[in-house]
Design a protein around this motif. Structure first.
Motif, PDB file in Angstrom:
ATOM      1  N   ASN A  59     -14.929  30.665 -20.888  1.00 39.04           N
ATOM      2  CA  ASN A  59     -14.385  31.503 -19.818  1.00 39.04           C
ATOM      3  C   ASN A  59     -15.225  32.770 -19.648  1.00 39.04           C
ATOM      4  O   ASN A  59     -15.537  33.184 -18.537  1.00 39.04           O
ATOM      5  CB  ASN A  59     -12.923  31.853 -20.102  1.00 39.04           C
ATOM      6  CG  ASN A  59     -12.217  32.428 -18.905  1.00 39.04           C
ATOM      7  OD1 ASN A  59     -12.169  31.824 -17.844  1.00 39.04           O
ATOM      8  ND2 ASN A  59     -11.660  33.609 -19.071  1.00 39.04           N
ATOM      9  N   LEU A  68      -6.722  34.104 -18.876  1.00 40.08           N
ATOM     10  CA  LEU A  68      -6.167  33.194 -19.868  1.00 40.08           C
ATOM     11  C   LEU A  68      -4.888  33.769 -20.454  1.00 40.08           C
ATOM     12  O   LEU A  68      -4.788  34.979 -20.687  1.00 40.08           O
ATOM     13  CB  LEU A  68      -7.173  32.965 -20.998  1.00 40.08           C
ATOM     14  CG  LEU A  68      -8.536  32.398 -20.606  1.00 40.08           C
ATOM     15  CD1 LEU A  68      -9.441  32.329 -21.829  1.00 40.08           C
ATOM     16  CD2 LEU A  68      -8.389  31.037 -19.952  1.00 40.08           C
ATOM     17  N   CYS A  70      -1.900  32.698 -23.544  1.00 42.07           N
ATOM     18  CA  CYS A  70      -1.523  31.782 -24.611  1.00 42.07           C
ATOM     19  C   CYS A  70      -0.429  30.857 -24.083  1.00 42.07           C
ATOM     20  O   CYS A  70       0.592  31.330 -23.575  1.00 42.07           O
ATOM     21  CB  CYS A  70      -1.038  32.548 -25.837  1.00 42.07           C
ATOM     22  SG  CYS A  70      -0.465  31.452 -27.163  1.00 42.07           S
ATOM     23  N   GLN A  71      -0.641  29.572 -24.220  1.00 37.15           N
ATOM     24  CA  GLN A  71       0.314  28.599 -23.727  1.00 37.15           C
ATOM     25  C   GLN A  71       1.423  28.302 -24.734  1.00 37.15           C
ATOM     26  O   GLN A  71       2.188  27.359 -24.574  1.00 37.15           O
ATOM     27  CB  GLN A  71      -0.411  27.315 -23.317  1.00 37.15           C
ATOM     28  CG  GLN A  71      -1.307  27.500 -22.113  1.00 37.15           C
ATOM     29  CD  GLN A  71      -0.526  27.952 -20.891  1.00 37.15           C
ATOM     30  OE1 GLN A  71       0.428  27.302 -20.476  1.00 37.15           O
ATOM     31  NE2 GLN A  71      -0.916  29.077 -20.311  1.00 37.15           N
ATOM     32  N   CYS A  72       1.507  29.156 -25.759  1.00 34.24           N
ATOM     33  CA  CYS A  72       2.622  29.091 -26.709  1.00 34.24           C
ATOM     34  C   CYS A  72       3.516  30.314 -26.549  1.00 34.24           C
ATOM     35  O   CYS A  72       4.716  30.183 -26.380  1.00 34.24           O
ATOM     36  CB  CYS A  72       2.086  28.999 -28.135  1.00 34.24           C
ATOM     37  SG  CYS A  72       3.357  28.892 -29.401  1.00 34.24           S
ATOM     38  N   ASN A  92     -10.394  27.487 -28.612  1.00 34.56           N
ATOM     39  CA  ASN A  92      -9.336  26.764 -27.913  1.00 34.56           C
ATOM     40  C   ASN A  92      -8.717  27.786 -26.970  1.00 34.56           C
ATOM     41  O   ASN A  92      -7.892  28.606 -27.385  1.00 34.56           O
ATOM     42  CB  ASN A  92      -8.293  26.205 -28.869  1.00 34.56           C
ATOM     43  CG  ASN A  92      -7.219  25.420 -28.147  1.00 34.56           C
ATOM     44  OD1 ASN A  92      -6.870  25.720 -27.005  1.00 34.56           O
ATOM     45  ND2 ASN A  92      -6.694  24.407 -28.803  1.00 34.56           N
ATOM     46  N   GLU A  93      -9.139  27.774 -25.713  1.00 34.00           N
ATOM     47  CA  GLU A  93      -8.769  28.801 -24.751  1.00 34.00           C
ATOM     48  C   GLU A  93      -7.330  28.704 -24.269  1.00 34.00           C
ATOM     49  O   GLU A  93      -6.891  29.502 -23.458  1.00 34.00           O
ATOM     50  CB  GLU A  93      -9.752  28.788 -23.576  1.00 34.00           C
ATOM     51  CG  GLU A  93     -11.162  29.142 -24.008  1.00 34.00           C
ATOM     52  CD  GLU A  93     -12.163  29.198 -22.871  1.00 34.00           C
ATOM     53  OE1 GLU A  93     -11.761  29.114 -21.683  1.00 34.00           O
ATOM     54  OE2 GLU A  93     -13.356  29.338 -23.166  1.00 34.00           O
ATOM     55  N   ASP A  94      -6.559  27.749 -24.807  1.00 30.24           N
ATOM     56  CA  ASP A  94      -5.152  27.618 -24.423  1.00 30.24           C
ATOM     57  C   ASP A  94      -4.217  28.474 -25.276  1.00 30.24           C
ATOM     58  O   ASP A  94      -3.077  28.705 -24.884  1.00 30.24           O
ATOM     59  CB  ASP A  94      -4.694  26.159 -24.533  1.00 30.24           C
ATOM     60  CG  ASP A  94      -5.168  25.319 -23.368  1.00 30.24           C
ATOM     61  OD1 ASP A  94      -5.474  25.882 -22.296  1.00 30.24           O
ATOM     62  OD2 ASP A  94      -5.232  24.083 -23.535  1.00 30.24           O
ATOM     63  N   TYR A  95      -4.690  28.915 -26.444  1.00 33.53           N
ATOM     64  CA  TYR A  95      -3.774  29.576 -27.371  1.00 33.53           C
ATOM     65  C   TYR A  95      -4.382  30.826 -27.997  1.00 33.53           C
ATOM     66  O   TYR A  95      -5.588  30.928 -28.169  1.00 33.53           O
ATOM     67  CB  TYR A  95      -3.348  28.610 -28.486  1.00 33.53           C
ATOM     68  CG  TYR A  95      -2.682  27.380 -27.929  1.00 33.53           C
ATOM     69  CD1 TYR A  95      -1.373  27.440 -27.446  1.00 33.53           C
ATOM     70  CD2 TYR A  95      -3.358  26.178 -27.841  1.00 33.53           C
ATOM     71  CE1 TYR A  95      -0.764  26.328 -26.909  1.00 33.53           C
ATOM     72  CE2 TYR A  95      -2.749  25.055 -27.294  1.00 33.53           C
ATOM     73  CZ  TYR A  95      -1.454  25.136 -26.827  1.00 33.53           C
ATOM     74  OH  TYR A  95      -0.856  24.051 -26.284  1.00 33.53           O
ATOM     75  N   LYS A 144       2.723  25.506 -21.338  1.00 36.31           N
ATOM     76  CA  LYS A 144       2.287  24.146 -21.671  1.00 36.31           C
ATOM     77  C   LYS A 144       2.838  23.643 -23.005  1.00 36.31           C
ATOM     78  O   LYS A 144       3.314  22.515 -23.096  1.00 36.31           O
ATOM     79  CB  LYS A 144       0.755  24.148 -21.684  1.00 36.31           C
ATOM     80  CG  LYS A 144       0.094  22.871 -22.037  1.00 36.31           C
ATOM     81  CD  LYS A 144      -1.402  23.054 -21.815  1.00 36.31           C
ATOM     82  CE  LYS A 144      -2.224  22.301 -22.771  1.00 36.31           C
ATOM     83  NZ  LYS A 144      -3.659  22.496 -22.521  1.00 36.31           N
ATOM     84  N   HIS A 145       2.801  24.479 -24.025  1.00 36.87           N
ATOM     85  CA  HIS A 145       3.217  24.037 -25.364  1.00 36.87           C
ATOM     86  C   HIS A 145       4.709  23.701 -25.448  1.00 36.87           C
ATOM     87  O   HIS A 145       5.104  22.847 -26.248  1.00 36.87           O
ATOM     88  CB  HIS A 145       2.866  25.119 -26.390  1.00 36.87           C
ATOM     89  CG  HIS A 145       3.183  24.723 -27.795  1.00 36.87           C
ATOM     90  ND1 HIS A 145       2.528  23.685 -28.435  1.00 36.87           N
ATOM     91  CD2 HIS A 145       4.078  25.211 -28.691  1.00 36.87           C
ATOM     92  CE1 HIS A 145       3.014  23.565 -29.657  1.00 36.87           C
ATOM     93  NE2 HIS A 145       3.947  24.472 -29.840  1.00 36.87           N
TER      94      HIS A 145
END
Length: 148
Positions: A59, A68, A70-72, A92-95, A144-145
């Motif tokens: 990113n 971005l 955190c998807q948690c 891991n760009e999701d969290y 998402k999570h």
């Protein structure tokens, strides 16, 4: 910043010539030159190599085109140092690094994260714990999570 500017700045920040940068990522000096003039851009696989080699998120390499989160837990990930890592140390760009560590989620249940938030998040409106629990649950359920 544009991608070509980011790549040139990255090279210069690491005190590398175009030839040295090319050797580090196993490409030609001409490819680095074309990136830096904006003629071409690294392909997705090369972005992964650059990310790993120079410890910078994809990113960020792309000029942070998206914000971005955190998807948690929902925290904005405003710096690469906040982004989680996989066991091989790739980003891991999701969290965030507090929810996901070495391939494992810290919060196995949404309720355990909500309990943490109840204890640590400010409550300027003096809402009851039940009200806050419902609000946190509603917000987290969109990530998402925690999506069912």
């Amino acid at each position: 910043m544009e991608v070509f500017e980011i790549l040139k700045t990255l090279r210069e920040k690491n005190n590398l010539t175009q030839e040295e940068m090319a050797n580090r990522v196993n490409i030609t000096r001409q490819a680095v030159s074309r990136w830096e003039t904006g003629e071409t851009q690294p392909n997705p696989e090369m972005l992964k190599v650059l990310s790993r080699e120079f410890n910078i998120s994809i990113n960020t390499l792309l000029g942070s085109p998206r914000q971005l989160y955190c998807q948690c837990c929902g925290m904005p990930l405003t710096e690469d140092s906040m982004i989680s890592r996989e066991p091989d140390q790739t980003f891991n760009e999701d969290y965030c690094k507090w929810c996901y560590v070495d391939g494992e989620f810290i919060y196995k249940q949404k309720d355990s994260l909500i309990d943490f938030l109840l204890q640590h998040m400010p409550n300027p409106q003096n809402q009851s714990d039940d009200e806050r629990r419902k609000l946190f649950d509603s917000m987290l359920s969109q990530l998402k999570h925690w999506k069912a």
